[in-house]
Design a protein around this motif. Structure first.
Motif, PDB file in Angstrom:
ATOM      1  N   TRP A 157       0.838  -1.192   0.000  1.00 33.98           N
ATOM      2  CA  TRP A 157       0.000   0.000   0.000  1.00 33.98           C
ATOM      3  C   TRP A 157       0.875   1.245   0.000  1.00 33.98           C
ATOM      4  O   TRP A 157       1.849   1.331   0.754  1.00 33.98           O
ATOM      5  CB  TRP A 157      -0.911  -0.029   1.209  1.00 33.98           C
ATOM      6  N   VAL A 158       0.505   2.227  -0.826  1.00 36.06           N
ATOM      7  CA  VAL A 158       1.251   3.484  -0.925  1.00 36.06           C
ATOM      8  C   VAL A 158       0.513   4.592  -0.188  1.00 36.06           C
ATOM      9  O   VAL A 158       1.083   5.305   0.632  1.00 36.06           O
ATOM     10  CB  VAL A 158       1.451   3.864  -2.395  1.00 36.06           C
ATOM     11  N   GLY A 159      -0.773   4.751  -0.489  1.00 33.27           N
ATOM     12  CA  GLY A 159      -1.547   5.815   0.134  1.00 33.27           C
ATOM     13  C   GLY A 159      -2.991   5.735  -0.286  1.00 33.27           C
ATOM     14  O   GLY A 159      -3.330   5.082  -1.268  1.00 33.27           O
ATOM     15  N   SER A 160      -3.853   6.418   0.488  1.00 30.91           N
ATOM     16  CA  SER A 160      -5.286   6.408   0.207  1.00 30.91           C
ATOM     17  C   SER A 160      -5.860   7.794   0.401  1.00 30.91           C
ATOM     18  O   SER A 160      -5.368   8.581   1.221  1.00 30.91           O
ATOM     19  CB  SER A 160      -6.012   5.440   1.148  1.00 30.91           C
ATOM     20  N   LEU A 161      -6.925   8.074  -0.329  1.00 29.44           N
ATOM     21  CA  LEU A 161      -7.648   9.341  -0.232  1.00 29.44           C
ATOM     22  C   LEU A 161      -9.118   9.020  -0.034  1.00 29.44           C
ATOM     23  O   LEU A 161      -9.697   8.285  -0.843  1.00 29.44           O
ATOM     24  CB  LEU A 161      -7.430  10.155  -1.509  1.00 29.44           C
ATOM     25  N   ASP A 162      -9.713   9.550   1.051  1.00 30.07           N
ATOM     26  CA  ASP A 162     -11.117   9.218   1.296  1.00 30.07           C
ATOM     27  C   ASP A 162     -12.042  10.273   0.709  1.00 30.07           C
ATOM     28  O   ASP A 162     -11.588  11.283   0.146  1.00 30.07           O
ATOM     29  CB  ASP A 162     -11.368   8.977   2.784  1.00 30.07           C
TER      30      ASP A 162
ATOM     31  N   ASN B 192      -3.915   9.434   3.610  1.00 32.26           N
ATOM     32  CA  ASN B 192      -2.959   8.719   4.453  1.00 32.26           C
ATOM     33  C   ASN B 192      -1.896   8.083   3.573  1.00 32.26           C
ATOM     34  O   ASN B 192      -2.177   7.682   2.440  1.00 32.26           O
ATOM     35  CB  ASN B 192      -3.659   7.620   5.268  1.00 32.26           C
ATOM     36  N   TYR B 193      -0.699   8.001   4.106  1.00 26.22           N
ATOM     37  CA  TYR B 193       0.427   7.439   3.374  1.00 26.22           C
ATOM     38  C   TYR B 193       1.103   6.349   4.188  1.00 26.22           C
ATOM     39  O   TYR B 193       1.089   6.380   5.412  1.00 26.22           O
ATOM     40  CB  TYR B 193       1.466   8.522   3.071  1.00 26.22           C
ATOM     41  N   ALA B 194       1.728   5.444   3.468  1.00 23.09           N
ATOM     42  CA  ALA B 194       2.618   4.513   4.124  1.00 23.09           C
ATOM     43  C   ALA B 194       3.750   5.324   4.764  1.00 23.09           C
ATOM     44  O   ALA B 194       4.281   6.251   4.138  1.00 23.09           O
ATOM     45  CB  ALA B 194       3.178   3.515   3.121  1.00 23.09           C
ATOM     46  N   ASP B 195       4.093   4.977   5.987  1.00 24.03           N
ATOM     47  CA  ASP B 195       5.087   5.758   6.718  1.00 24.03           C
ATOM     48  C   ASP B 195       6.393   5.898   5.940  1.00 24.03           C
ATOM     49  O   ASP B 195       7.035   6.960   5.958  1.00 24.03           O
ATOM     50  CB  ASP B 195       5.366   5.108   8.071  1.00 24.03           C
TER      51      ASP B 195
ATOM     52  N   SER C 123     -17.194   2.562  -0.651  1.00 24.90           N
ATOM     53  CA  SER C 123     -17.541   2.876   0.727  1.00 24.90           C
ATOM     54  C   SER C 123     -16.247   3.222   1.456  1.00 24.90           C
ATOM     55  O   SER C 123     -15.158   2.935   0.959  1.00 24.90           O
ATOM     56  CB  SER C 123     -18.261   1.702   1.385  1.00 24.90           C
ATOM     57  N   PRO C 124     -16.345   3.837   2.612  1.00 23.62           N
ATOM     58  CA  PRO C 124     -15.134   4.311   3.295  1.00 23.62           C
ATOM     59  C   PRO C 124     -14.212   3.208   3.786  1.00 23.62           C
ATOM     60  O   PRO C 124     -13.054   3.487   4.093  1.00 23.62           O
ATOM     61  CB  PRO C 124     -15.686   5.098   4.480  1.00 23.62           C
ATOM     62  N   GLY C 125     -14.699   1.965   3.852  1.00 22.29           N
ATOM     63  CA  GLY C 125     -13.992   0.876   4.497  1.00 22.29           C
ATOM     64  C   GLY C 125     -12.484   0.878   4.390  1.00 22.29           C
ATOM     65  O   GLY C 125     -11.772   1.019   5.379  1.00 22.29           O
ATOM     66  N   PRO C 126     -11.933   0.748   3.183  1.00 23.64           N
ATOM     67  CA  PRO C 126     -10.472   0.642   3.079  1.00 23.64           C
ATOM     68  C   PRO C 126      -9.758   1.885   3.593  1.00 23.64           C
ATOM     69  O   PRO C 126      -8.630   1.789   4.074  1.00 23.64           O
ATOM     70  CB  PRO C 126     -10.240   0.465   1.578  1.00 23.64           C
ATOM     71  N   CYS C 127     -10.395   3.036   3.486  1.00 25.94           N
ATOM     72  CA  CYS C 127      -9.756   4.270   3.934  1.00 25.94           C
ATOM     73  C   CYS C 127      -9.761   4.417   5.449  1.00 25.94           C
ATOM     74  O   CYS C 127      -9.116   5.315   5.976  1.00 25.94           O
ATOM     75  CB  CYS C 127     -10.429   5.483   3.284  1.00 25.94           C
ATOM     76  N   LEU C 128     -10.487   3.542   6.141  1.00 22.46           N
ATOM     77  CA  LEU C 128     -10.511   3.587   7.600  1.00 22.46           C
ATOM     78  C   LEU C 128      -9.461   2.676   8.218  1.00 22.46           C
ATOM     79  O   LEU C 128      -9.253   2.688   9.420  1.00 22.46           O
ATOM     80  CB  LEU C 128     -11.900   3.187   8.109  1.00 22.46           C
ATOM     81  N   VAL C 129      -8.832   1.890   7.373  1.00 27.51           N
ATOM     82  CA  VAL C 129      -7.841   0.918   7.849  1.00 27.51           C
ATOM     83  C   VAL C 129      -6.452   1.532   7.748  1.00 27.51           C
ATOM     84  O   VAL C 129      -6.113   2.108   6.716  1.00 27.51           O
ATOM     85  CB  VAL C 129      -7.923  -0.366   7.003  1.00 27.51           C
TER      86      VAL C 129
ATOM     87  N   THR D 119      -3.443   0.331   7.303  1.00 32.96           N
ATOM     88  CA  THR D 119      -2.644  -0.191   6.194  1.00 32.96           C
ATOM     89  C   THR D 119      -3.519  -1.145   5.391  1.00 32.96           C
ATOM     90  O   THR D 119      -3.464  -2.364   5.579  1.00 32.96           O
ATOM     91  CB  THR D 119      -1.386  -0.912   6.709  1.00 32.96           C
ATOM     92  N   PRO D 120      -4.351  -0.623   4.518  1.00 30.56           N
ATOM     93  CA  PRO D 120      -5.311  -1.479   3.817  1.00 30.56           C
ATOM     94  C   PRO D 120      -4.651  -2.455   2.851  1.00 30.56           C
ATOM     95  O   PRO D 120      -3.653  -2.132   2.210  1.00 30.56           O
ATOM     96  CB  PRO D 120      -6.184  -0.477   3.059  1.00 30.56           C
ATOM     97  N   ARG D 121      -5.222  -3.638   2.788  1.00 26.99           N
ATOM     98  CA  ARG D 121      -4.773  -4.626   1.807  1.00 26.99           C
ATOM     99  C   ARG D 121      -5.462  -4.351   0.472  1.00 26.99           C
ATOM    100  O   ARG D 121      -6.572  -3.817   0.430  1.00 26.99           O
ATOM    101  CB  ARG D 121      -5.100  -6.039   2.272  1.00 26.99           C
ATOM    102  N   PRO D 122      -4.830  -4.723  -0.617  1.00 22.71           N
ATOM    103  CA  PRO D 122      -5.458  -4.500  -1.926  1.00 22.71           C
ATOM    104  C   PRO D 122      -6.838  -5.138  -2.034  1.00 22.71           C
ATOM    105  O   PRO D 122      -7.714  -4.604  -2.705  1.00 22.71           O
ATOM    106  CB  PRO D 122      -4.481  -5.167  -2.899  1.00 22.71           C
ATOM    107  N   GLU D 123      -7.020  -6.267  -1.356  1.00 23.67           N
ATOM    108  CA  GLU D 123      -8.281  -7.006  -1.468  1.00 23.67           C
ATOM    109  C   GLU D 123      -9.470  -6.226  -0.903  1.00 23.67           C
ATOM    110  O   GLU D 123     -10.618  -6.548  -1.192  1.00 23.67           O
ATOM    111  CB  GLU D 123      -8.178  -8.350  -0.742  1.00 23.67           C
TER     112      GLU D 123
END
Length: 126
Positions: free
Chosen positions: A47-52, A58-61, A100-106, A108-112
């Motif tokens: 994971w690189v980063g996500s935008l909700d 959020n970004y990978a540290d 839905s917001p799901g992955p953006c709430l995690v 370090t979200p997994r691709p799945e």
């Protein structure tokens, strides 16, 4: 059906920059949780980063400060600006979307967790 098409990959020298684009075929891209992943040869997808949908990013540290995720909702295009590239950044880069917001709430979200994923664009740093 949501389609994601990445572009902008290529070869770049170490220390250089590259901006990747991901065309998101939805009515309103900012209704989605959008993300970027990368996968280097022989390694797991990272994971690189996500935008909700509220614009929070959020970004990978390990990539904070060098990578920037942004969205042009009018163009329905997600971007990944990458600076100070090194050989370790060599990978296939993928964008992903979820309605839905799901992955953006995690943290370090997994691709799945993302319903939709693009085919990727290759970045090679030498």
């Amino acid at each position: 059906h949501v389609q994601l098409v990445e572009s902008g990959g290529g070869s770049v020298q170490a220390g250089g920059s590259l901006r990747l684009s991901c065309a998101v075929s939805v009515s309103s891209a900012n209704d989605y949780c959008l993300g970027w992943f990368r996968q280097a040869s022989g390694k797991e997808r990272e994971w690189v980063g996500s935008l909700d949908s509220d614009g929070r990013i959020n970004y990978a540290d390990s990539l904070k400060g060098r990578y920037t995720v942004s969205l042009d909702n009018a163009k329905k295009t997600l971007y990944l600006q990458m600076n100070s590239l090194t050989a370790d950044d060599t990978a296939m880069y993928y964008c992903a979307a979820h309605q839905s917001p799901g992955p953006c709430l995690v943290p370090t979200p997994r691709p799945e967790l993302f319903t939709y994923r693009g085919q990727g664009t290759q970045v090679t740093v030498s």
